[in-house]
Design a protein around this motif. Structure first.
Motif, PDB file in Angstrom:
ATOM      1  N   SER A  11      41.756  38.382  20.586  1.00 41.79           N
ATOM      2  CA  SER A  11      41.486  38.527  22.000  1.00 41.79           C
ATOM      3  C   SER A  11      42.454  38.915  22.908  1.00 41.79           C
ATOM      4  O   SER A  11      42.315  39.482  24.125  1.00 41.79           O
ATOM      5  CB  SER A  11      40.604  37.233  22.164  1.00 41.79           C
ATOM      6  N   GLN A  50      39.857  35.381  30.995  1.00 35.19           N
ATOM      7  CA  GLN A  50      39.154  35.577  32.229  1.00 35.19           C
ATOM      8  C   GLN A  50      40.406  36.114  33.162  1.00 35.19           C
ATOM      9  O   GLN A  50      40.504  37.015  33.932  1.00 35.19           O
ATOM     10  CB  GLN A  50      38.336  34.645  33.153  1.00 35.19           C
ATOM     11  N   THR A  53      42.211  39.563  31.969  1.00 40.79           N
ATOM     12  CA  THR A  53      41.375  40.652  32.277  1.00 40.79           C
ATOM     13  C   THR A  53      41.372  41.059  33.723  1.00 40.79           C
ATOM     14  O   THR A  53      41.146  42.188  34.178  1.00 40.79           O
ATOM     15  CB  THR A  53      40.043  40.657  31.679  1.00 40.79           C
ATOM     16  N   GLU A 321      30.330  31.466  24.604  1.00 42.55           N
ATOM     17  CA  GLU A 321      31.437  31.885  25.483  1.00 42.55           C
ATOM     18  C   GLU A 321      32.245  32.862  24.847  1.00 42.55           C
ATOM     19  O   GLU A 321      32.644  34.183  25.054  1.00 42.55           O
ATOM     20  CB  GLU A 321      32.184  30.919  26.237  1.00 42.55           C
ATOM     21  N   ARG A 324      30.598  35.757  23.587  1.00 42.18           N
ATOM     22  CA  ARG A 324      30.558  36.951  24.754  1.00 42.18           C
ATOM     23  C   ARG A 324      31.745  37.883  24.824  1.00 42.18           C
ATOM     24  O   ARG A 324      31.771  38.978  25.161  1.00 42.18           O
ATOM     25  CB  ARG A 324      29.960  36.278  26.199  1.00 42.18           C
ATOM     26  N   TRP A 325      32.824  36.891  24.690  1.00 41.51           N
ATOM     27  CA  TRP A 325      34.368  37.557  24.821  1.00 41.51           C
ATOM     28  C   TRP A 325      34.372  38.479  23.585  1.00 41.51           C
ATOM     29  O   TRP A 325      35.104  39.677  23.944  1.00 41.51           O
ATOM     30  CB  TRP A 325      35.418  36.521  25.029  1.00 41.51           C
ATOM     31  N   GLU A 327      32.025  40.381  22.194  1.00 39.94           N
ATOM     32  CA  GLU A 327      31.525  41.538  22.596  1.00 39.94           C
ATOM     33  C   GLU A 327      32.133  42.334  23.526  1.00 39.94           C
ATOM     34  O   GLU A 327      32.435  43.611  23.514  1.00 39.94           O
ATOM     35  CB  GLU A 327      30.246  41.194  23.038  1.00 39.94           C
ATOM     36  N   GLN A 328      32.758  41.738  24.607  1.00 36.94           N
ATOM     37  CA  GLN A 328      33.469  42.540  25.761  1.00 36.94           C
ATOM     38  C   GLN A 328      34.744  43.154  25.411  1.00 36.94           C
ATOM     39  O   GLN A 328      35.227  44.090  25.648  1.00 36.94           O
ATOM     40  CB  GLN A 328      33.527  41.249  27.170  1.00 36.94           C
ATOM     41  N   LEU A 329      35.474  42.260  24.592  1.00 39.04           N
ATOM     42  CA  LEU A 329      36.594  43.060  24.172  1.00 39.04           C
ATOM     43  C   LEU A 329      36.723  43.621  22.789  1.00 39.04           C
ATOM     44  O   LEU A 329      37.731  44.113  22.276  1.00 39.04           O
ATOM     45  CB  LEU A 329      37.817  41.586  23.870  1.00 39.04           C
ATOM     46  N   GLN A 330      35.380  43.741  22.096  1.00 38.03           N
ATOM     47  CA  GLN A 330      35.343  44.685  21.025  1.00 38.03           C
ATOM     48  C   GLN A 330      35.920  44.056  19.968  1.00 38.03           C
ATOM     49  O   GLN A 330      36.662  44.885  19.127  1.00 38.03           O
ATOM     50  CB  GLN A 330      35.389  45.911  21.284  1.00 38.03           C
TER      51      GLN A 330
END
Lengths: 336, 336
Positions: A11, A50, A53, A321, A324-325, A327-330
């Motif tokens: 991550s 957070q 990014t 959480e 979610r990260w 997914e966002q960061l693949q």
């Protein structure tokens, strides 16, 4: 824990951190999480991601030397993660201690270092007596003043012993933290009368009153104030960084943490074997006829063994959480 | 104060202390007395003279180096006065700091060092940031145990500022001392509930109950315990001296104090002028809108100025004792 470390590393990489730095930060998160205290550990990862990014914190800091005189050095952390800056100065101070018997390094324009123990634990494993200090933004009152005047300025130390655990301490100079207050509020528990003051500056047992316009007390009044001032000097002053409530001209309250690492080469004084023997004898004398005694470092070692054996339970909120990260960061979600 | 210093010096000489050492000890007594706190100062001179003339403490210690590795050194104090041993390691650590940027020296088989501030104040005057630590015999409880388990292990630090006073702290890791308890008993005052426990291990506001089989608490429970353990490591362990409740094979509880001096060369980090400016700005920020704040070092400086101006009032008991010592040692009595 390997999977947790994988998640932290990947991550961070996706958030722009270099592989070398991601490795260092993942080590800090792993060590902090293995203490099993449930705060200042993996629970802080979403906040770090957070900040990285959003570029509030610089993912690729270029750490620069500001001064050097034999065994003492200071650096600028370029508004990078506190875990990067603090790992860096710990490594540097260990190098200096190998050469000079003792090494002392400071870094300014760093950020929150998560916890003290990961750095000093690593130093202890390498045979040193390690100390680390960090300044924070104002977080506690001082005698006579009912507002946040100075940081709670944590410090930690560690050294090997002949026991299975190192002597290790990781404390702030205030009686309690906001996190602990929230916990007491949630549990509807009163707090000891000497922990904090209400908005009128009166002692209170009500954690809500401390949160609502009150403030947390330093440990033992002028003693905790004095110790936090020592930490402020060792970190903020000697690094050339911000002090007390100063803000950065461009970034405001971001990157105003400073840290300092002080490392002592035990073998400069005596054989490592003798130190292990003597430190164990010290513990034995403390524990003689006192089975209830809790030696600093003992409980977190016990937690570590348990987590390594049984894994760690994460709260559903944190798991959501982290998913979610992922997914966002693949990256692959945390396997459980 | 010149007369007081003369008295300390001459009485020590007659008690067998060398001129060089007597000079050092008199300086420590003068600095400690100028703080104006009324204990751990000139009031301790009769006790020192008693220990020297009875040869309980060695009047002519031969301090020997036990180890050296670049900027770290350890010494044996040969059961001399703690003021001699601690002055010695402070001087050595200042020399090492001049050369290496930082110096760290320990000494074992020393005795009570009177107070922390005289040593670090002198280091601050020479432009250093000075810290000193001492272990003591067990003097406080630890969480869960209701007896004296570990020393209250005092420490102190000092550094110059741009103000008329240095930043300076001199504290033990317990909430209170036996001397303070006696004072509270004499004044018939209760003590804060968190200062100590009675003989049954229950919190108490009665100082008599703490004295009679009870024990004094470390500051902030495990925090004070951990900090005293750090001091125990820096002093007793790293000097190769006694730890916790260990006694000397021949001397018992005499000469089991160890001290450690840690000195940092501020100019290794930055120009002395810049440090003075920044430390003053730190104080100004602390004191902004807070006139009630008492900066560590401020009050003892005020007391010092007052004593230098108006002299010091000594208790009739002390004056009688000093007169008796003047007669016994055949020196001029203290002129008042």
């Amino acid at each position: 824990m390997k999977e947790l470390q994988r998640f932290v590393r990947e991550s961070l990489l996706k958030a722009g951190v270099t592989p070398l730095h991601a490795e260092k930060v993942a080590d800090v998160f792993e060590r902090a999480t293995l203490r099993g205290v449930g705060h200042h550990d993996i629970y802080d990862l979403p906040g770090r991601l957070q900040n990285l990014t959003s570029k509030r914190i610089n993912p690729k800091p270029h750490i620069q030397q500001l001064s050097k005189f034999e065994a003492i050095e200071s650096y600028d952390g370029d508004n990078g993660l506190g875990e990067i800056g603090s790992s860096f100065i710990t490594d540097r101070a260990m190098n200096l201690a190998s050469q000079y018997g003792i090494g002392f390094c400071t870094i300014r324009h760093s950020n929150h270092f998560l916890a003290a123990s990961p750095y000093v634990e690593r130093a202890a494993e390498a045979g040193f007596l390690g100390l680390i200090f960090t300044r924070t933004r104002p977080a506690m009152n001082v005698p006579g003043i009912n507002s946040n005047v100075i940081g709670n300025n944590p410090m930690g130390f560690a050294a090997v012993t002949g026991k299975e655990f190192p002597l290790m301490l990781d404390i702030a100079m205030a009686y309690t933290s906001n996190g602990k207050l929230n916990q007491m509020i949630q549990d509807e528990q009163p707090i000891p009368i000497f922990w904090g003051k209400d908005a009128q500056g009166n002692p209170t047992e009500d954690p809500v009153a401390v949160k609502n316009g009150g403030s947390i007390n330093p440990i033992a009044e002028h003693k905790g104030f004095g110790l936090s001032l020592l930490v402020e000097m060792l970190t903020g002053l000697l690094s050339g960084g911000e002090v007390i409530d100063e803000e950065h001209p461009e970034r405001g309250g971001v990157g105003v943490h400073s840290q300092a690492a002080l490392i002592i080469k035990i073998e400069g004084f005596m054989d490592a074997e003798l130190f292990r023997k003597r430190s164990s004898e010290m513990i034995d004398r403390l524990a003689a006829n006192h089975r209830e005694i809790r030696i600093p470092g003992q409980r977190s070692h016990k937690n570590k063994l348990q987590i390594e054996r049984e894994g760690i339970e994460l709260s559903p909120v944190l798991v959501r959480e982290l998913d979610r990260w992922a997914e966002q960061l693949q990256i692959s979600p945390l396997e459980r």
